[in-house]
Design an enzyme around this catalytic site. Structure first.
Site, PDB file in Angstrom:
ATOM      1  N   SER A  46       0.832  -1.206   0.000  1.00 32.03           N
ATOM      2  CA  SER A  46       0.000   0.000   0.000  1.00 32.03           C
ATOM      3  C   SER A  46       0.865   1.254   0.000  1.00 32.03           C
ATOM      4  CB  SER A  46      -0.922   0.006   1.219  1.00 32.03           C
ATOM      5  OG  SER A  46      -1.860  -1.036   1.130  1.00 32.03           O
ATOM      6  N   LYS A  53       0.649   7.200  -6.434  1.00 32.91           N
ATOM      7  CA  LYS A  53      -0.427   8.174  -6.649  1.00 32.91           C
ATOM      8  C   LYS A  53       0.070   9.601  -6.393  1.00 32.91           C
ATOM      9  CE  LYS A  53      -3.854   4.701  -5.848  1.00 32.91           C
ATOM     10  NZ  LYS A  53      -4.230   3.699  -4.876  1.00 32.91           N
ATOM     11  N   GLN A  97      -6.730   4.246   0.809  1.00 29.75           N
ATOM     12  CA  GLN A  97      -6.025   3.115   0.215  1.00 29.75           C
ATOM     13  C   GLN A  97      -6.471   1.801   0.851  1.00 29.75           C
ATOM     14  OE1 GLN A  97      -3.692   3.262  -2.402  1.00 29.75           O
ATOM     15  NE2 GLN A  97      -3.956   1.045  -2.329  1.00 29.75           N
TER      16      GLN A  97
END
Ligand code: NAP
Length: 282
Positions: A46, A53, A97
Site C-alpha cells: 500500500s 499516486k 487506500q
C-alpha cells in the site's frame, strides 16, 4: 497472436497529459486541484501504491495531501478524518487506500465531491455516463476506459459479461456497463455454464482473482477482453485473470497484465480529481 494489445501505459500517459492540461486551465482561474490520500497502517504494498499516486499528482500538477494513520485506527476515527477532508473546500478528491486493517473496516475510495459516485451509479437507470453528472470511481472507469478510448462508446445493446461480483470491482464494473446501455451478465463462483456465457460476450471483463482463469475457449472470436486481475504468480511476477496467450489468439482487443487496467486506473484517479475540482468551481 491475433488480438491488438491495448497499451494501458500509453493510454495512461495520454490521460495524465489531458489531466495536466485541465489543471493548467483551472490554475489560471485560481483553482488548485487537490487529492488527499489516506493510508491506514504500514502495509508495504500500500505504501508503494500511495507513493505512486502522489507521484502521479506531481506529474499532473495536482496538489496532494498524504495522511498516514496508525494501524489501530478505528472505523469512527477514519470516518472522522474523511469527513474533515470532505468539509475542506480546498480538497477535491479523497482516496482511502485499500486494504484496511481489520479495525478500520473497509471503506471504498471515492472522489470528492461525488463521493457517492457508486450510489449514483446504482440509482441511474439509463444513458451514457459521458454527460459526466457522476464522477466515477477510478478503478471502474479505468477498467473500461481503455476499451472506450479505442472503440468509442459502442456499448449500446451489446453483450457484456463480467466475471466477479465483488463490491469493489465486479458489481461497479457491471453497473457502469449497464449505464452505457449494454446488456450485462454478472458471473460468479455459482454460475452454471460459465464457459458458454463467457464465450457469448462481445466484451469480457475478468475480475476473479485467479491467475489464468479465462482460457481461450471462453473467448468469443473478435471479443474485447479486459483483464482486471492482479495475481502474484509462483514465478514472483504479476499475472492477470486471463490466460493471455490463449485469449489473444481469439480476441480482437486485449488488455495485458501488467500494463493494462492498472496504469489506467491511476490515470483516471487524476482525471476524476480534476473533474471534481471543475465541478466544484461551477
Ligand atoms: P474478490 O472479492 O475475491 O471477488 C472475486 C470474484 O470472483 C467473486 O465474485 C467470486 O465469486 C468470483 N469467483 C471466484 N472464483 C470463481 C470461479 N471459479 N468461477 C466464477 N467466479 C469466481 O476479488 P476482487 O477484490 O473483486 O478482485 C478481483 C481481481 O481484481 C483480483 O485479482 C484483484 O487483485 C484485482 N484488482 C485489481 C485492481 C486494479 O487496479 N487493476 C484493483 C482491485 C482489485 P463469489 O462472489 O461467488 O465468491
Amino acid at each position: 497472436m491475433g488480438a491488438t494489445v491495448i497499451d494501458g501505459k500509453a493510454l495512461a500517459a495520454a490521460t495524465k497529459a489531458e489531466a495536466a492540461e485541465k489543471v493548467r486551465e483551472l490554475k489560471s482561474r485560481g483553482i488548485n486541484p487537490c487529492l488527499a490520500v489516506i493510508l491506514v497502517g504500514e502495509n508495504p504494498a500500500s505504501q508503494v501504491y500511495v507513493r505512486g499516486k502522489i507521484n502521479d499528482c506531481a506529474q499532473c500538477g495536482i496538489e496532494s495531501r498524504s495522511i498516514n494513520l496508525p494501524a489501530d485506527t478505528t472505523q469512527d476515527a477514519l470516518l472522522a478524518e474523511v469527513k474533515k477532508l470532505a468539509d475542506d473546500s480546498a480538497v477535491h478528491g479523497i482516496l482511502v487506500q485499500l486494504p484496511l486493517p481489520p479495525r478500520s473496516t473497509r471503506r471504498l475510495s471515492s472522489t470528492h465531491p461525488a463521493r457517492e459516485g457508486r450510489g449514483r451509479l446504482l440509482a441511474r437507470q439509463r444513458g451514457p455516463y459521458a454527460d459526466r453528472r457522476v464522477v466515477l470511481p477510478a478503478l471502474h472507469s479505468g477498467g473500461l476506459h481503455p476499451h472506450d478510448r479505442v472503440h468509442g462508446h459502442r456499448h449500446c445493446g451489446q453483450e457484456r459479461v463480467v466475471i466477479g461480483r465483488s463490491n469493489i470491482v465486479g458489481k461497479p464494473a457491471a453497473l457502469l456497463l449497464l449505464a452505457k446501455n449494454a446488456t450485462v451478465t454478472i458471473c460468479h463462483s455459482r454460475t452454471k455454464n460459465l464457459k458458454e456465457v463467457c464465450a457469448a460476450a462481445d466484451i469480457l471483463v475478468a475480475a476473479v482473482g485467479r491467475e489464468g482463469f479465462v482460457t481461450g475457449d471462453m473467448v468469443k472470436p473478435g471479443a474485447v477482453v479486459i483483464d482486471v486481475g492482479i495475481n502474484r504468480g509462483a514465478d514472483g511476477k504479476l499475472h492477470g485473470d486471463v490466460n493471455f496467450a490463449e485469449a489473444a489468439e481469439k480476441a480482437a482487443y486485449i488488455t495485458p497484465v501488467p500494463g493494462g487496467v492498472g496504469p489506467m486506473t491511476r490515470a483516471m484517479l487524476m482525471l476524476n480529481t480534476v473533474e471534481a475540482a471543475e465541478r466544484q468551481s461551477r
